[in-house]
Design a protein around this motif. Structure first.
Motif, short mmCIF file in Angstrom:
data_model
loop_
_atom_site.label_atom_id
_atom_site.label_comp_id
_atom_site.label_asym_id
_atom_site.label_seq_id
_atom_site.Cartn_x
_atom_site.Cartn_y
_atom_site.Cartn_z
N LEU A 10 9.35 3.45 -23.22
CA LEU A 10 8.48 3.34 -24.39
C LEU A 10 8.23 1.88 -24.73
N GLU A 11 9.30 1.09 -24.81
CA GLU A 11 9.16 -0.32 -25.15
C GLU A 11 8.35 -1.06 -24.09
N SER A 12 8.67 -0.86 -22.84
CA SER A 12 8.02 -1.58 -21.76
C SER A 12 6.52 -1.32 -21.72
N LEU A 13 6.12 -0.06 -21.78
CA LEU A 13 4.69 0.25 -21.71
C LEU A 13 3.93 -0.20 -22.95
N ALA A 14 4.55 -0.08 -24.12
CA ALA A 14 3.85 -0.45 -25.35
C ALA A 14 3.71 -1.96 -25.50
N ILE A 15 4.71 -2.70 -25.08
CA ILE A 15 4.71 -4.15 -25.33
C ILE A 15 4.05 -4.94 -24.20
N ASN A 16 4.17 -4.49 -22.97
CA ASN A 16 3.63 -5.25 -21.85
C ASN A 16 2.14 -5.03 -21.60
N ASN A 23 -2.16 1.66 -25.04
CA ASN A 23 -0.82 1.39 -24.52
C ASN A 23 0.28 2.12 -25.28
N LYS A 24 0.21 2.14 -26.61
CA LYS A 24 1.25 2.83 -27.39
C LYS A 24 1.17 4.34 -27.17
N ARG A 25 -0.04 4.87 -27.09
CA ARG A 25 -0.19 6.31 -26.85
C ARG A 25 0.36 6.71 -25.48
N VAL A 26 0.01 5.93 -24.47
CA VAL A 26 0.50 6.20 -23.12
C VAL A 26 2.02 6.04 -23.07
N ALA A 27 2.53 5.02 -23.75
CA ALA A 27 3.98 4.78 -23.78
C ALA A 27 4.71 5.97 -24.37
N PHE A 28 4.21 6.47 -25.49
CA PHE A 28 4.87 7.62 -26.10
C PHE A 28 4.75 8.86 -25.23
N ALA A 29 3.58 9.09 -24.67
CA ALA A 29 3.39 10.26 -23.81
C ALA A 29 4.33 10.20 -22.61
N PHE A 34 9.09 12.15 -19.89
CA PHE A 34 10.37 11.81 -19.28
C PHE A 34 11.50 12.61 -19.92
N LEU A 35 11.52 12.66 -21.25
CA LEU A 35 12.57 13.43 -21.94
C LEU A 35 12.47 14.91 -21.60
N ARG A 36 11.26 15.46 -21.57
CA ARG A 36 11.09 16.88 -21.24
C ARG A 36 11.59 17.19 -19.83
N ILE A 37 11.27 16.33 -18.88
CA ILE A 37 11.74 16.52 -17.51
C ILE A 37 13.27 16.56 -17.46
N ASN A 38 13.88 15.79 -18.34
CA ASN A 38 15.34 15.69 -18.38
C ASN A 38 15.98 16.65 -19.38
#
Length: 80
Positions: A10-16, A23-29, A34-38
């Motif tokens: 989340l941090e990497s995609l939103a900030i970079n 970017n924030k929407r994609v980061a959260f998605a 990722f959490l759902r897969i796990n």
């Protein structure tokens, strides 16, 4: 462990800013998928999650140290 990795993603995609927009929407998605897969589900209204993310981002508190406990606070393993 999944929350740590989701927070890092989340941090990497939103900030970079790898994308021109969203970017924030994609980061959260990406973190949510990722959490759902796990085997985890986020149990909070999407608009509340969005508002909290924006507040953290705008206040300069959008980092792994704050994102991980934030995600853990409303993430539950499937079946809980």
């Amino acid at each position: 462990m999944a929350h740590d990795e989701a927070a890092a993603l989340l941090e990497s995609l939103a900030i970079n800013h790898p994308f021109i927009d969203g970017n924030k929407r994609v980061a959260f998605a990406a973190a949510d998928v990722f959490l759902r897969i796990n085997g985890w589900r986020l149990r909070r209204a999407p608009m509340q999650i969005h508002a909290e993310m924006i507040r953290m981002f705008e206040s300069g508190n959008f980092d792994i140290a704050r994102l991980e406990p934030w995600l853990r606070g409303f993430g539950n393993a499937d079946g809980e």
